[in-house]
Design an enzyme around this catalytic site. Structure first.
Site, short mmCIF file in Angstrom:
data_model
loop_
_atom_site.label_atom_id
_atom_site.label_comp_id
_atom_site.label_asym_id
_atom_site.label_seq_id
_atom_site.Cartn_x
_atom_site.Cartn_y
_atom_site.Cartn_z
N PRO A 29 0.82 -1.22 0.00
CA PRO A 29 0.00 0.00 0.00
C PRO A 29 0.85 1.26 0.00
O PRO A 29 1.82 1.37 0.75
CB PRO A 29 -0.80 -0.11 1.31
N TYR B 31 0.61 4.58 13.46
CA TYR B 31 -0.76 5.07 13.35
C TYR B 31 -1.62 4.48 14.48
O TYR B 31 -1.10 3.77 15.35
CB TYR B 31 -1.31 4.80 11.95
N ARG C 46 -1.25 -5.49 8.90
CA ARG C 46 0.12 -4.99 8.79
C ARG C 46 0.59 -4.58 10.18
O ARG C 46 -0.10 -3.82 10.88
CB ARG C 46 0.22 -3.82 7.82
N ARG D 67 8.37 0.96 -3.42
CA ARG D 67 9.01 1.95 -4.30
C ARG D 67 9.47 1.39 -5.63
O ARG D 67 9.39 2.09 -6.65
CB ARG D 67 10.18 2.62 -3.55
C1 LIG Z 1 4.89 6.88 -1.40
C2 LIG Z 1 4.71 5.87 -0.31
C3 LIG Z 1 3.50 5.77 0.34
C4 LIG Z 1 3.29 4.81 1.33
N1 LIG Z 1 2.05 4.66 1.91
C5 LIG Z 1 1.82 3.63 2.73
C6 LIG Z 1 0.50 3.31 3.14
O1 LIG Z 1 -0.48 3.93 2.72
N2 LIG Z 1 0.33 2.28 4.00
C7 LIG Z 1 1.40 1.53 4.46
O2 LIG Z 1 1.19 0.61 5.25
N3 LIG Z 1 2.64 1.78 4.05
C8 LIG Z 1 2.88 2.78 3.17
N4 LIG Z 1 4.13 2.97 2.68
C9 LIG Z 1 5.19 2.01 3.03
C10 LIG Z 1 5.30 0.93 1.95
O3 LIG Z 1 4.11 0.17 1.84
C11 LIG Z 1 6.47 -0.03 2.24
O4 LIG Z 1 6.21 -0.74 3.41
C12 LIG Z 1 7.81 0.71 2.35
O5 LIG Z 1 7.94 1.70 1.35
C13 LIG Z 1 8.99 -0.26 2.24
O6 LIG Z 1 8.94 -0.96 1.01
P1 LIG Z 1 9.89 -0.56 -0.27
O7 LIG Z 1 11.32 -0.59 0.25
O8 LIG Z 1 9.60 -1.64 -1.27
O9 LIG Z 1 9.51 0.79 -0.72
C14 LIG Z 1 4.36 3.96 1.70
C15 LIG Z 1 5.60 4.08 1.06
C16 LIG Z 1 5.79 5.01 0.05
C17 LIG Z 1 7.12 5.07 -0.65
#
Ligand SMILES: Cc1cc2nc3c(=O)[nH]c(=O)nc-3n(C[C@H](O)[C@H](O)[C@H](O)COP(=O)(O)O)c2cc1C
Length: 359
Positions: free
Chosen positions: A23, A181, A229, A323
């Site tokens: 997400p 949160y 989560r 990402r």
């Molecule tokens: C732009 C952005 C928005 C995010 N929004 C959420 C979210 O709405 N809910 C959530 O649980 N994590 C959110 N995250 C965290 C990601 O889901 C993920 O756990 C975190 O970026 C690590 O994964 P990655 O290294 O593949 O980016 C967000 C991350 C990014 C970069």
């Protein structure tokens, strides 16, 4: 041997592979409504071959939004544009998922790229709520400590959000219990200093989470999977630990939760987090094996071989990618090619000429 492109079943659902879009808030809503941005953004990731696409943190009340650009599902009207997105994702082979959330003391912010600050009165700021009147940091206001009535009303809002998500056609529901949160802030002793039934002991700090999940489970069909989560560690002395997460995962399993999505951090800006490739994978592995529940690994997973190894070595059942999916919506198609996978091709017929070897 299990690998990244092997299907995965939870209850009546089968994901075409082990790849989930984690997400990600898009901060692109007006009054909580999904827009064309969401259809194109999420739809592209479904076309790109993900097995599961989870829509960003979707607020169960207006005050549960992190920012004024957040998505929400606090009225039936909010579900309408989401239904179109869920339908499109299903048509293209992805299971549509949604994360329902309340931002608690980290709410009432401006969209990040417009300034990391609280909304002004003119912009419509609201009083934030939390287990205890403890601010997240010096840049955040002190929240109001929730009454038991407010706790019950928030649980009811989660239930309504689950009902609307179901009506909109989502097949996977994730309760957001991470990143500092609201639900996370009840779990952690750093943010919850209550002395009533919702604070103090481990059991009491878990009560809000367990009551929420139990109530949501009653309206979310038995045939469909439910995930949670968690921030598996606060990464802080005196904070929530992986052992706490394993114990909570066991309790959540008893409440018919099917998947723990293993993230970490977010309770304090002072946490020192050893961010790097696979840094949260040990949490997914520990919970999977010690609590006996399916897990998703997330965080700094970017390469096909890396993701495949997590699945092959049994560290997690799914990998969630955030990402890297923003850089490449077709990440699964490229991973399928790189791994020489032999399962059914995720390449859409419309794109077959671009991937001649794969169709
Ligand atoms: C732009 C952005 C928005 C995010 N929004 C959420 C979210 O709405 N809910 C959530 O649980 N994590 C959110 N995250 C965290 C990601 O889901 C993920 O756990 C975190 O970026 C690590 O994964 P990655 O290294 O593949 O980016 C967000 C991350 C990014 C970069």
């Amino acid at each position: 041997m299990t690998h990244l492109f092997e299907p995965f079943s939870m209850r009546s659902l089968t994901l075409r592979n082990r790849i989930g879009v984690s997400p990600m808030c898009q901060y692109s809503c007006h009054q909580g409504f999904a827009s064309d941005w969401h259809l194109v953004h999420l739809g592209s990731r479904a076309v790109g071959g993900a097995g599961l696409v989870i829509i960003e943190a979707t607020a169960v009340t207006p005050e549960g939004r992190i920012s004024d650009g957040d998505l929400g599902i606090w009225t039936d009207a909010h579900a309408e544009p989401l239904a179109r997105i869920a339908r499109f994702m299903r048509q293209h082979g992805a299971v549509p998922g949604i994360q329902i959330a309340h931002a608690g003391r980290k709410a009432s912010r401006k969209t990040p790229w417009l300034g990391d600050r609280e909304l002004t009165a003119e912009e419509g700021r609201w009083t934030t709520i939390a287990p205890s009147a403890i601010a997240f940091s010096d840049n955040y206001p002190t929240p109001e400590a929730m009454s038991v009535e407010q706790i019950q009303a928030t649980i009811a809002a989660f239930v309504q959000a689950a009902e609307r998500s179901l009506a909109a056609g989502f097949q996977f529901l994730e309760v957001h219990g991470a990143h500092g949160y609201l639900l996370n802030s009840f779990l952690s002793p750093l943010s919850n200093t209550r002395t009533d039934a919702y604070g103090g002991t481990f059991e009491n700090r878990c009560r809000m989470m367990l009551e929420t999940v139990r109530a949501v489970r009653q309206v979310w069909p038995e045939s469909l999977p439910l995930g949670v989560r968690l921030s598996c560690s606060d990464w802080m002395d005196g904070g929530w630990t992986i052992d706490d997460s394993i114990a909570l995962a066991m309790l959540l399993k008893k409440e018919s939760v099917d998947l723990i999505d293993c993230s970490s951090g977010g309770i304090s800006p002072n946490a020192r987090i050893p961010v790097g490739a696979n840094y949260q994978v040990p949490f997914a592995e520990a919970i999977k094996h010690q609590a006996g529940i399916a897990t998703a690994a997330v965080g700094m997973i970017t390469e096909a071989m890396q993701a495949d190894a997590i699945i092959r070595t049994g560290q997690a059942d799914l990998v969630f990618i955030a990402r890297e999916f923003l850089r490449d919506p077709y990440w699964p198609l490229h991973a399928y090619q790189a791994l020489h996978a032999k399962t059914e091709s995720p390449v859409p017929l419309q794109y077959a000429r671009a991937f001649p070897a794969l169709r």
